[in-house]
Design a protein around this motif. Sequence first.
Motif, mmCIF file in Angstrom:
data_model
loop_
_atom_site.group_PDB
_atom_site.id
_atom_site.type_symbol
_atom_site.label_atom_id
_atom_site.label_comp_id
_atom_site.label_asym_id
_atom_site.label_seq_id
_atom_site.Cartn_x
_atom_site.Cartn_y
_atom_site.Cartn_z
ATOM 1 N N GLU A 204 61.688 28.446 -6.358
ATOM 2 C CA GLU A 204 62.258 29.318 -7.378
ATOM 3 C C GLU A 204 62.054 28.726 -8.771
ATOM 4 O O GLU A 204 61.732 29.440 -9.727
ATOM 5 N N SER B 79 64.898 26.407 -3.407
ATOM 6 C CA SER B 79 65.308 26.048 -4.765
ATOM 7 C C SER B 79 64.133 25.547 -5.595
ATOM 8 O O SER B 79 63.994 25.887 -6.773
ATOM 9 N N SER C 175 65.704 21.883 -9.680
ATOM 10 C CA SER C 175 65.770 22.421 -8.312
ATOM 11 C C SER C 175 66.799 21.682 -7.480
ATOM 12 O O SER C 175 67.502 22.288 -6.660
ATOM 13 N N ASN D 196 58.091 28.460 -9.634
ATOM 14 C CA ASN D 196 57.475 29.767 -9.849
ATOM 15 C C ASN D 196 57.435 30.128 -11.336
ATOM 16 O O ASN D 196 56.504 30.789 -11.809
#
Length: 246
Positions: free
Chosen positions: A44, A41, A16, A47
């Motif tokens: 994302e 970031s 990230s 996840n």
Amino acid sequence: MPTLCGLRRRGYTPESIRNFSERVGMAKRENTIDVSLLEFSVREDLNLKAKRVMAVLNPIKVVITNYPDDQTEDLEAVNNPEDLSMGTRTLPFSKEIFIDKDDFREVPPPKFHRLSPGKEVRLRYAYIIRCDEIIKDKNSEVVELRCTYFPDTKSGSGTSSKKAKGTIHWVSAKHAFEAEVRLYDRLFSVEDPEGEEGKDFTEFLNPNSLEIINICKLEPSLKSALPGEKFQFERIGYFCVDTKYS
């Protein structure tokens, strides 16, 4: 502090931080980047990697009056819908559970699709329940809810036509354990504390940048979590096991 060590302790992954750096790029002039880009970031990245688990940060007890007193039921829960190869885990379900106080309103506002008197809601991976009775303490604070469950509404069973508009998370009161959870907000109250002319940046420190909650109820699978391991608390956000206090 927003150092690499501080970010690592709070659960930021190397991927990230690299993705954030690539998005920001390089420039000849000094500029300020909104921290929300860094937060995007890490969300994302996590996840795709983090297990989904259930945790109740502000618990209120729910007693399911028509559920057998000594029965415990094992329910199957998906670890990560974005990566089914991560498999499933078992969630215990019993007569007494905890839900979050924010998921109940004695006088619900418009379009409130969670639990309220006489209304129904689905428990994630479990059943639809209806709130029948409210128990209050001497200060008129709601301390317990008495509910009815509908046995033919078990998630995935496909045996009932009953529907609920809302779905909430929960943990079994008999199987959950208490943990301290730390909620972090922005360190400063303005976007660029050094850009305020004539003022020291310490004047803009956010006094509410850290909230510590000591009564959180977590699902039992988290007892074996390792330092630094990262999770998504369903409907809340991303958390990791603190490497300093674990």
